[in-house]
Design a protein around this motif. Structure first.
Motif, PDB file in Angstrom:
ATOM      1  N   GLY A  42       0.713  -1.405  -0.122  1.00 16.17           N
ATOM      2  CA  GLY A  42       0.158   0.109   0.103  1.00 16.17           C
ATOM      3  C   GLY A  42       0.964   1.256   0.097  1.00 16.17           C
ATOM      4  N   GLN A  43       0.140   2.444   0.069  1.00 14.17           N
ATOM      5  CA  GLN A  43       0.654   3.664   0.002  1.00 14.17           C
ATOM      6  C   GLN A  43       0.616   4.260   1.652  1.00 14.17           C
ATOM      7  N   MET A  44       1.443   5.139   1.901  1.00 13.29           N
ATOM      8  CA  MET A  44       1.437   5.612   3.221  1.00 13.29           C
ATOM      9  C   MET A  44       1.439   7.114   3.280  1.00 13.29           C
ATOM     10  N   PHE A  45       0.588   7.694   4.021  1.00 11.45           N
ATOM     11  CA  PHE A  45       0.561   9.063   4.387  1.00 11.45           C
ATOM     12  C   PHE A  45       0.898   9.275   5.651  1.00 11.45           C
ATOM     13  N   LEU A  46       2.392  10.277   6.129  1.00 10.97           N
ATOM     14  CA  LEU A  46       2.677  10.086   7.098  1.00 10.97           C
ATOM     15  C   LEU A  46       2.501  11.422   7.890  1.00 10.97           C
ATOM     16  N   ARG A  67       4.080   7.747   0.594  1.00 14.74           N
ATOM     17  CA  ARG A  67       5.247   6.746   0.585  1.00 14.74           C
ATOM     18  C   ARG A  67       4.699   5.398   0.393  1.00 14.74           C
ATOM     19  N   ARG A  68       5.864   4.357  -0.271  1.00 17.16           N
ATOM     20  CA  ARG A  68       5.306   3.179  -0.464  1.00 17.16           C
ATOM     21  C   ARG A  68       5.399   2.679   1.072  1.00 17.16           C
ATOM     22  N   THR A  69       4.676   1.654   1.502  1.00 16.51           N
ATOM     23  CA  THR A  69       4.943   1.007   3.034  1.00 16.51           C
ATOM     24  C   THR A  69       6.355   0.460   3.155  1.00 16.51           C
ATOM     25  N   SER A  70       6.604  -0.163   1.909  1.00 14.61           N
ATOM     26  CA  SER A  70       8.082  -0.757   2.026  1.00 14.61           C
ATOM     27  C   SER A  70       9.274   0.346   2.252  1.00 14.61           C
ATOM     28  N   ASP A  71       9.021   1.433   1.529  1.00 16.34           N
ATOM     29  CA  ASP A  71       9.983   2.821   1.927  1.00 16.34           C
ATOM     30  C   ASP A  71       9.846   3.038   3.002  1.00 16.34           C
ATOM     31  N   VAL A  72       8.600   3.105   4.014  1.00 21.57           N
ATOM     32  CA  VAL A  72       8.648   3.703   5.145  1.00 21.57           C
ATOM     33  C   VAL A  72       9.359   2.481   6.012  1.00 21.57           C
ATOM     34  N   LEU A  79      16.310   4.312  10.695  1.00 18.84           N
ATOM     35  CA  LEU A  79      16.379   5.343  12.137  1.00 18.84           C
ATOM     36  C   LEU A  79      16.657   4.751  13.231  1.00 18.84           C
ATOM     37  N   GLY A  80      16.453   3.183  13.376  1.00 20.62           N
ATOM     38  CA  GLY A  80      16.526   2.616  14.701  1.00 20.62           C
ATOM     39  C   GLY A  80      15.266   2.474  14.991  1.00 20.62           C
ATOM     40  N   SER A  81      14.050   2.698  14.343  1.00 15.23           N
ATOM     41  CA  SER A  81      12.880   2.884  15.074  1.00 15.23           C
ATOM     42  C   SER A  81      12.055   1.413  15.154  1.00 15.23           C
ATOM     43  N   ASP A  82      11.431   1.006  15.914  1.00 18.20           N
ATOM     44  CA  ASP A  82      10.727  -0.248  15.980  1.00 18.20           C
ATOM     45  C   ASP A  82       9.714  -0.458  14.755  1.00 18.20           C
ATOM     46  N   PRO A  83      10.059  -1.540  14.127  1.00 16.17           N
ATOM     47  CA  PRO A  83       9.085  -1.556  12.789  1.00 16.17           C
ATOM     48  C   PRO A  83       7.579  -1.914  13.111  1.00 16.17           C
ATOM     49  N   ALA A  84       7.376  -2.385  14.352  1.00 13.17           N
ATOM     50  CA  ALA A  84       6.236  -2.573  14.603  1.00 13.17           C
ATOM     51  C   ALA A  84       5.153  -1.604  14.791  1.00 13.17           C
ATOM     52  N   LEU A  85       5.950  -0.354  14.721  1.00 21.16           N
ATOM     53  CA  LEU A  85       4.911   1.019  14.355  1.00 21.16           C
ATOM     54  C   LEU A  85       3.920   1.012  13.270  1.00 21.16           C
ATOM     55  N   LEU A  86       4.578   0.238  12.426  1.00 21.31           N
ATOM     56  CA  LEU A  86       3.587   0.146  11.108  1.00 21.31           C
ATOM     57  C   LEU A  86       2.223  -0.520  11.385  1.00 21.31           C
ATOM     58  N   GLU A  87       2.152  -1.267  12.674  1.00 17.31           N
ATOM     59  CA  GLU A  87       0.917  -1.798  13.003  1.00 17.31           C
ATOM     60  C   GLU A  87      -0.227  -0.690  13.326  1.00 17.31           C
ATOM     61  N   GLN A  88       0.521   0.412  13.493  1.00 15.35           N
ATOM     62  CA  GLN A  88      -0.311   1.676  14.191  1.00 15.35           C
ATOM     63  C   GLN A  88      -0.993   2.429  13.052  1.00 15.35           C
ATOM     64  N   SER A  89      -0.344   1.998  11.842  1.00 21.27           N
ATOM     65  CA  SER A  89      -1.259   2.745  10.659  1.00 21.27           C
ATOM     66  C   SER A  89      -2.683   2.450  10.603  1.00 21.27           C
ATOM     67  N   VAL A  90      -3.300   3.346   9.884  1.00 21.53           N
ATOM     68  CA  VAL A  90      -5.047   3.284   9.658  1.00 21.53           C
ATOM     69  C   VAL A  90      -5.306   3.397   8.146  1.00 21.53           C
TER      70      VAL A  90
END
Ligand SMILES: NC(=O)C1=CN([C@@H]2O[C@H](COP(=O)(O)OP(=O)(O)OC[C@H]3O[C@@H](n4cnc5c(N)ncnc54)[C@H](O)[C@@H]3O)[C@@H](O)[C@H]2O)C=CC1
Ligand SMILES: [Mg+2]
Length: 334
Positions: A42-46, A67-72, A79-90
């Motif tokens: 999918g596409q992601m709006f940050l 951005r593409r989800t894979s890019d995000v 940036l060393g962030s938790d990849p699980a953050l993506l699960e908060q996407s809506v």
């Protein structure tokens, strides 16, 4: 009296592709597995603390960065962030190219670092909304509204326990209690006495700006009852008729569902009694004044007089433009 005044879909819209996109989004809301798969492609709006990621165009306007989800995912890893953050996407929609669209707030990461990595700037929606293209502004507003709802709905108001969301983010659940995203219905109307239209201003409006009268619906009211009550409260008039024009989602101050109407009062009863606790001023304006004001693109300079109307993205602008067009036609005898 309520009557629709426009057809629902532009004739150019391809029905089969529209129907399939709507059904796709509906399935993603109900099927967590399908939604997780759609997220990957999918596409992601940050957003950063509810400010959308935007880029400036050559014409001085802004546009949201998708951005593409894979890019995000790669950016978050870098940036060393938790990849699980993506699960908060809506989930917020589906593009014309059938790509699922999501939004994500990465408020935990440093804003400047994120802006450099993502190629854009996070700009408060109050400052950026009117510079966004009309086609994209509602999607950004919807993303912000859904993210805010999740950020403030983490606990069940009945049990006090944490609520759990579905993958799409279209609901939150606490045992058998289901919460859906909340919005407040507001009725807004351009009131006319047949020759003039009524506009008011709150003290908080930008200098010189007047708008159509608006008010939140009270529990149990019909649209017509809200409008009659608001007009009575704010300017002391009784309405003769109400007709529906159009509606919009409005992000300020939080999610409102604006129901836009035209309304009339008797030309024999137009004396205003303005409730100063709600409105700083309300006045009748002639067609000429309104037509001139519709051409004004920026607020008048400090100290200068002059009427300024809400910008194009606001439903008030549409109602005022519709009224002016109707008056012009009736004067021309069309
Ligand atoms: N998109 C557009 O063209 C325009 C949008 N608006 C929006 O319409 C909304 C309503 O207009 P107002 O004249 O301010 O409403 P209003 O005349 O109902 O007065 C606002 C007051 O209503 C009360 N209220 C009742 N239910 C509320 C709820 N669910 N949320 C917040 N406050 C509630 C609060 O005490 C608040 O101070 C505003 O948020 C404004 O942003 C207003 C004019 C133009
Ligand atoms: Mg009001």
């Amino acid at each position: 009296m309520l009557r629709p005044v426009r057809t629902l879909a532009p004739l150019s819209r391809c029905c089969s592709s529209f129907v399939s996109r709507m059904r796709f989004v509906d399935r993603l809301k109900r099927d967590d597995g399908a939604c997780a798969a759609a997220l990957q492609s999918g596409q992601m709006f940050l957003f950063h603390r509810l400010a959308p990621l935007l880029q400036r165009t050559e014409r001085g306007t802004l546009r949201p960065v998708a951005r593409r989800t894979s890019d995000v995912q790669s950016i978050l890893q870098r940036l060393g962030s938790d990849p699980a953050l993506l699960e908060q996407s809506v989930l917020i929609g589906c593009s014309q190219q059938n790509q699922a669209q999501f939004c994500l707030d990465i408020g935990e990461v440093d804003q400047v670092v994120l802006e450099e990595a993502c190629g854009g700037t996070f700009i408060d929606l109050k400052k950026s909304f009117f510079l966004l293209p009309a086609a994209e502004a509602p999607l950004v507003a919807k993303g912000q509204a859904l993210l805010r709802w999740h950020q403030t709905s983490g606990f069940c108001s009945a049990t006090g326990r944490p609520t759990q969301r579905n993958r799409a983010g279209s609901q939150r659940v606490c045992s058998d209690i289901i919460y859906y995203p909340k919005m407040s219905p507001v009725v807004i109307a351009l009131v006319s006495d047949g020759k003039r239209c009524l506009l008011g201003r709150q003290a908080s409006f930008p200098r010189g700006m007047y708008s159509a009268l608006a008010g939140f619906c009270d529990m149990g009211e019909t649209l017509e009852e809200t409008l009659s009550r608001e007009v009575a409260e704010e300017v002391g008039l009784e309405l003769l008729s109400v007709s529906y024009s159009s509606s919009q989602h409005w992000p300020f101050p939080h999610s409102s569902f604006m129901i836009g109407c035209h309304a009339t009062v008797s030309p024999a009863h137009t004396q205003l009694s303005v409730d100063q606790s709600e409105l700083e001023d309300a006045r009748w304006f002639s067609l000429e004044e309104v037509v001139t004001a519709l051409q004004v693109k920026a607020p008048p300079p400090r100290g200068a007089a002059g009427l300024w109307l809400p910008p194009k993205h606001a439903i008030a602008n549409r109602l005022i433009s519709e009224w002016a067009e109707r008056q012009r036609r009736s004067l021309d005898g069309d």
